[in-house]
Motif scaffolding. Structure first.
Motif, PDB file in Angstrom:
ATOM      1  N   GLN A  91      51.162  56.323  45.586  1.00  0.00           N
ATOM      2  CA  GLN A  91      50.283  56.895  44.568  1.00  0.00           C
ATOM      3  C   GLN A  91      49.447  55.804  43.906  1.00  0.00           C
ATOM      4  O   GLN A  91      49.593  55.527  42.721  1.00  0.00           O
ATOM      5  CB  GLN A  91      51.114  57.632  43.493  1.00  0.00           C
ATOM      6  N   PRO A  92      48.563  55.149  44.657  1.00  0.00           N
ATOM      7  CA  PRO A  92      47.725  54.108  44.047  1.00  0.00           C
ATOM      8  C   PRO A  92      46.714  54.725  43.086  1.00  0.00           C
ATOM      9  O   PRO A  92      46.358  55.900  43.211  1.00  0.00           O
ATOM     10  CB  PRO A  92      47.021  53.479  45.261  1.00  0.00           C
ATOM     11  N   ASN A  93      46.257  53.936  42.122  1.00  0.00           N
ATOM     12  CA  ASN A  93      45.338  54.483  41.117  1.00  0.00           C
ATOM     13  C   ASN A  93      43.868  54.371  41.508  1.00  0.00           C
ATOM     14  O   ASN A  93      42.990  54.759  40.751  1.00  0.00           O
ATOM     15  CB  ASN A  93      45.567  53.804  39.758  1.00  0.00           C
ATOM     16  N   GLN A  94      43.567  53.821  42.676  1.00  0.00           N
ATOM     17  CA  GLN A  94      42.212  53.793  43.235  1.00  0.00           C
ATOM     18  C   GLN A  94      41.225  52.929  42.452  1.00  0.00           C
ATOM     19  O   GLN A  94      40.024  53.108  42.566  1.00  0.00           O
ATOM     20  CB  GLN A  94      41.639  55.214  43.356  1.00  0.00           C
ATOM     21  N   LEU A  95      41.710  51.990  41.653  1.00  0.00           N
ATOM     22  CA  LEU A  95      40.789  51.087  40.973  1.00  0.00           C
ATOM     23  C   LEU A  95      40.182  50.114  41.989  1.00  0.00           C
ATOM     24  O   LEU A  95      40.887  49.547  42.820  1.00  0.00           O
ATOM     25  CB  LEU A  95      41.513  50.311  39.871  1.00  0.00           C
ATOM     26  N   ASP A  96      38.882  49.937  41.917  1.00  0.00           N
ATOM     27  CA  ASP A  96      38.141  49.103  42.861  1.00  0.00           C
ATOM     28  C   ASP A  96      38.512  47.629  42.647  1.00  0.00           C
ATOM     29  O   ASP A  96      38.292  47.072  41.571  1.00  0.00           O
ATOM     30  CB  ASP A  96      36.644  49.311  42.638  1.00  0.00           C
ATOM     31  N   ALA A  97      39.065  46.992  43.685  1.00  0.00           N
ATOM     32  CA  ALA A  97      39.506  45.599  43.570  1.00  0.00           C
ATOM     33  C   ALA A  97      38.336  44.649  43.345  1.00  0.00           C
ATOM     34  O   ALA A  97      38.529  43.545  42.828  1.00  0.00           O
ATOM     35  CB  ALA A  97      40.276  45.194  44.827  1.00  0.00           C
ATOM     36  N   ASP A  98      37.122  45.034  43.721  1.00  0.00           N
ATOM     37  CA  ASP A  98      35.955  44.186  43.470  1.00  0.00           C
ATOM     38  C   ASP A  98      35.578  44.185  41.997  1.00  0.00           C
ATOM     39  O   ASP A  98      34.966  43.241  41.503  1.00  0.00           O
ATOM     40  CB  ASP A  98      34.761  44.665  44.293  1.00  0.00           C
ATOM     41  N   ARG A  99      35.952  45.247  41.290  1.00  0.00           N
ATOM     42  CA  ARG A  99      35.594  45.364  39.879  1.00  0.00           C
ATOM     43  C   ARG A  99      36.755  45.018  38.950  1.00  0.00           C
ATOM     44  O   ARG A  99      36.537  44.522  37.840  1.00  0.00           O
ATOM     45  CB  ARG A  99      35.120  46.790  39.593  1.00  0.00           C
ATOM     46  N   TYR A 100      37.983  45.253  39.421  1.00  0.00           N
ATOM     47  CA  TYR A 100      39.151  45.049  38.554  1.00  0.00           C
ATOM     48  C   TYR A 100      40.118  44.067  39.196  1.00  0.00           C
ATOM     49  O   TYR A 100      40.294  44.050  40.409  1.00  0.00           O
ATOM     50  CB  TYR A 100      39.872  46.381  38.294  1.00  0.00           C
ATOM     51  N   GLU A 101      40.740  43.260  38.356  1.00  0.00           N
ATOM     52  CA  GLU A 101      41.793  42.378  38.832  1.00  0.00           C
ATOM     53  C   GLU A 101      43.112  42.790  38.191  1.00  0.00           C
ATOM     54  O   GLU A 101      43.119  43.461  37.148  1.00  0.00           O
ATOM     55  CB  GLU A 101      41.464  40.916  38.521  1.00  0.00           C
ATOM     56  N   MET A 102      44.210  42.404  38.809  1.00  0.00           N
ATOM     57  CA  MET A 102      45.495  42.897  38.345  1.00  0.00           C
ATOM     58  C   MET A 102      46.578  41.847  38.482  1.00  0.00           C
ATOM     59  O   MET A 102      46.472  40.914  39.274  1.00  0.00           O
ATOM     60  CB  MET A 102      45.874  44.159  39.108  1.00  0.00           C
ATOM     61  N   ARG A 161      52.059  47.022  36.444  1.00  0.00           N
ATOM     62  CA  ARG A 161      50.907  46.137  36.602  1.00  0.00           C
ATOM     63  C   ARG A 161      50.022  46.148  35.361  1.00  0.00           C
ATOM     64  O   ARG A 161      49.919  47.168  34.670  1.00  0.00           O
ATOM     65  CB  ARG A 161      50.065  46.561  37.806  1.00  0.00           C
ATOM     66  N   ALA A 162      49.380  45.022  35.131  1.00  0.00           N
ATOM     67  CA  ALA A 162      48.331  44.922  34.121  1.00  0.00           C
ATOM     68  C   ALA A 162      47.000  44.794  34.852  1.00  0.00           C
ATOM     69  O   ALA A 162      46.892  44.079  35.854  1.00  0.00           O
ATOM     70  CB  ALA A 162      48.554  43.718  33.222  1.00  0.00           C
ATOM     71  N   TYR A 163      45.990  45.506  34.358  1.00  0.00           N
ATOM     72  CA  TYR A 163      44.662  45.504  34.960  1.00  0.00           C
ATOM     73  C   TYR A 163      43.615  45.146  33.907  1.00  0.00           C
ATOM     74  O   TYR A 163      43.767  45.491  32.723  1.00  0.00           O
ATOM     75  CB  TYR A 163      44.300  46.883  35.514  1.00  0.00           C
ATOM     76  N   ARG A 164      42.568  44.504  34.342  1.00  0.00           N
ATOM     77  CA  ARG A 164      41.404  44.313  33.484  1.00  0.00           C
ATOM     78  C   ARG A 164      40.151  44.294  34.348  1.00  0.00           C
ATOM     79  O   ARG A 164      40.214  44.069  35.571  1.00  0.00           O
ATOM     80  CB  ARG A 164      41.491  43.027  32.677  1.00  0.00           C
ATOM     81  N   GLU A 165      39.019  44.529  33.720  1.00  0.00           N
ATOM     82  CA  GLU A 165      37.750  44.442  34.443  1.00  0.00           C
ATOM     83  C   GLU A 165      37.384  42.974  34.618  1.00  0.00           C
ATOM     84  O   GLU A 165      37.526  42.169  33.685  1.00  0.00           O
ATOM     85  CB  GLU A 165      36.653  45.168  33.673  1.00  0.00           C
ATOM     86  N   ARG A 166      36.930  42.628  35.809  1.00  0.00           N
ATOM     87  CA  ARG A 166      36.539  41.239  36.063  1.00  0.00           C
ATOM     88  C   ARG A 166      35.360  40.861  35.167  1.00  0.00           C
ATOM     89  O   ARG A 166      34.364  41.586  35.108  1.00  0.00           O
ATOM     90  CB  ARG A 166      36.154  41.058  37.532  1.00  0.00           C
ATOM     91  N   PRO A 167      35.436  39.743  34.458  1.00  0.00           N
ATOM     92  CA  PRO A 167      34.341  39.347  33.551  1.00  0.00           C
ATOM     93  C   PRO A 167      32.996  39.268  34.254  1.00  0.00           C
ATOM     94  O   PRO A 167      31.980  39.668  33.679  1.00  0.00           O
ATOM     95  CB  PRO A 167      34.795  37.974  33.043  1.00  0.00           C
ATOM     96  N   ALA A 168      32.947  38.783  35.476  1.00  0.00           N
ATOM     97  CA  ALA A 168      31.671  38.653  36.182  1.00  0.00           C
ATOM     98  C   ALA A 168      31.047  40.020  36.411  1.00  0.00           C
ATOM     99  O   ALA A 168      29.837  40.203  36.275  1.00  0.00           O
ATOM    100  CB  ALA A 168      31.875  37.942  37.515  1.00  0.00           C
ATOM    101  N   HIS A 169      31.863  41.002  36.729  1.00  0.00           N
ATOM    102  CA  HIS A 169      31.346  42.352  36.950  1.00  0.00           C
ATOM    103  C   HIS A 169      30.862  42.948  35.644  1.00  0.00           C
ATOM    104  O   HIS A 169      29.831  43.614  35.580  1.00  0.00           O
ATOM    105  CB  HIS A 169      32.429  43.245  37.561  1.00  0.00           C
ATOM    106  N   ARG A 170      31.599  42.686  34.570  1.00  0.00           N
ATOM    107  CA  ARG A 170      31.226  43.240  33.274  1.00  0.00           C
ATOM    108  C   ARG A 170      29.860  42.732  32.829  1.00  0.00           C
ATOM    109  O   ARG A 170      29.055  43.472  32.275  1.00  0.00           O
ATOM    110  CB  ARG A 170      32.298  42.862  32.240  1.00  0.00           C
ATOM    111  N   GLU A 171      29.591  41.487  33.091  1.00  0.00           N
ATOM    112  CA  GLU A 171      28.310  40.910  32.671  1.00  0.00           C
ATOM    113  C   GLU A 171      27.146  41.416  33.512  1.00  0.00           C
ATOM    114  O   GLU A 171      26.010  41.457  33.059  1.00  0.00           O
ATOM    115  CB  GLU A 171      28.380  39.384  32.745  1.00  0.00           C
ATOM    116  N   ASN A 172      27.440  41.807  34.763  1.00  0.00           N
ATOM    117  CA  ASN A 172      26.371  42.200  35.674  1.00  0.00           C
ATOM    118  C   ASN A 172      26.098  43.686  35.721  1.00  0.00           C
ATOM    119  O   ASN A 172      25.196  44.126  36.428  1.00  0.00           O
ATOM    120  CB  ASN A 172      26.700  41.715  37.098  1.00  0.00           C
TER     121      ASN A 172
END
Length: 325
Positions: free
Chosen positions: A152-163, A280-291
């Protein structure tokens, strides 16, 4: 009209695919389509040309798309300012956490964190799993903490989020003990005498994990569902009163096991009636957030540098002690 309809519409304009946008917005494709239809009903005009693939916007849709970007950007900028006023001076790190983890894992985890990482000011937003994930997607929290299992993965995009993996959690069945310390209700039960079952409400993440456990069990399990709720703490309260068997995460029952208020409901020969998940802990990648484009960004640009520094320092600590995935 709801702002999430506009966000859905902007996503559709970007991806030109109902299925891809539904995945990115963490809803089913039928639900996503209904939301687009609701927006069209509000606008009184077709916004999407469904006769073509990839999907195209109609002239009315192009007009609304431009306006939607401006409206969303204005709303998000205003929200960032308000949130900045409320939290910047306090350096509060906001966590979106599903209810069960909020009651069980999170308090002990923060206590351990304060001993090793140092003082931390936190705000906990307790939600169901879907809404907790959406908090992260919409930029309304700093970190998401959630269960993960390959089924049951949560489908968060690994290019946008790191964990980061914070540890493991085991789900297993428990019962109130009798006067001799044996479970009042011991699995697997019998066809003519099913065990009273305290189950998770339909759609609950832990309920899906329990279904997997039961499906993989080496012996048929005989249950009579007598109670359900979507929170593990609610099931534990009923189990403590002797109402039946409940599958609960270890973090929820550790103290009760030590106090002999609960015992395992699985006999030694049924060793497969448990399941291990990651926390798991997840956050949005800073580089993606800025772009991100302004119309799709929901990030808190009004939060000051001190807050960003604290959130980054915590993430760096988690990376050093647990490692990225």
């Amino acid at each position: 009209m709801e702002t999430k309809w506009l966000e859905d519409f902007v996503s559709l304009a970007e991806t030109r695919s109902f299925s891809r946008s539904a995945q990115l917005r963490h809803v089913t494709q039928p639900a996503f389509s209904r939301r687009i239809q609701s927006l069209e009903a509000w606008a009184g005009s077709d916004l999407v040309d469904r006769s073509s693939y990839p999907t195209r916007l109609t002239p009315a849709g192009e007009t609304l798309h431009d306006q939607a970007l401006e409206v969303l950007h204005a709303l998000q900028t205003t929200r960032a300012m308000l949130r900045g006023h409320a939290t910047a001076a306090q350096d509060v790190i906001e966590f979106a956490v599903p209810h069960t983890l909020a009651f069980t894992f999170f308090p002990a985890w923060v206590s351990a964190l304060r001993e090793t990482f140092g003082p931390i000011k936190s705000r906990l937003i307790a939600l169901n799993v879907h809404d907790a994930v959406m908090r992260l997607v919409e930029g309304s929290c700093d970190l998401l903490i959630a269960y993960h299992h390959a089924s049951q993965p949560n489908q968060l995009d690994a290019d946008r989020y790191e964990m980061v993996s914070l540890g493991e959690e085991v789900v297993a069945p428990y019962s109130k003990p009798d006067a001799h310390g044996n479970p009042l209700f011991e699995l697997p039960g019998k066809t003519g005498r099913p065990l009273p079952y305290l189950g998770y409400a339909q759609g609950a993440y832990l309920g899906q994990m329990v279904e997997l456990i039961l499906k993989q069990s080496s012996a048929p399990i005989h249950f009579d569902r007598v109670y359900e709720t979507d929170m593990a703490e609610g099931l534990k309260a009923m189990a403590l009163e002797g109402h039946g068997v409940a599958f609960l995460p270890m973090s929820a029952v550790r103290k009760d096991l030590r106090a002999h208020k609960l015992v395992s409901a699985a006999p030694p020969e049924l060793k497969d009636l448990s399941l291990t998940m990651e926390v798991r802990a997840y956050r949005e990648r800073p580089a993606h957030r800025e772009n991100l484009k302004p119309g799709l960004s929901a990030n808190r640009h009004g939060v000051d540098d001190a807050h960003k520094h604290n959130a980054q320092a915590l993430w760096d600590y988690l990376l050093a002690h647990h490692g990225a995935l």
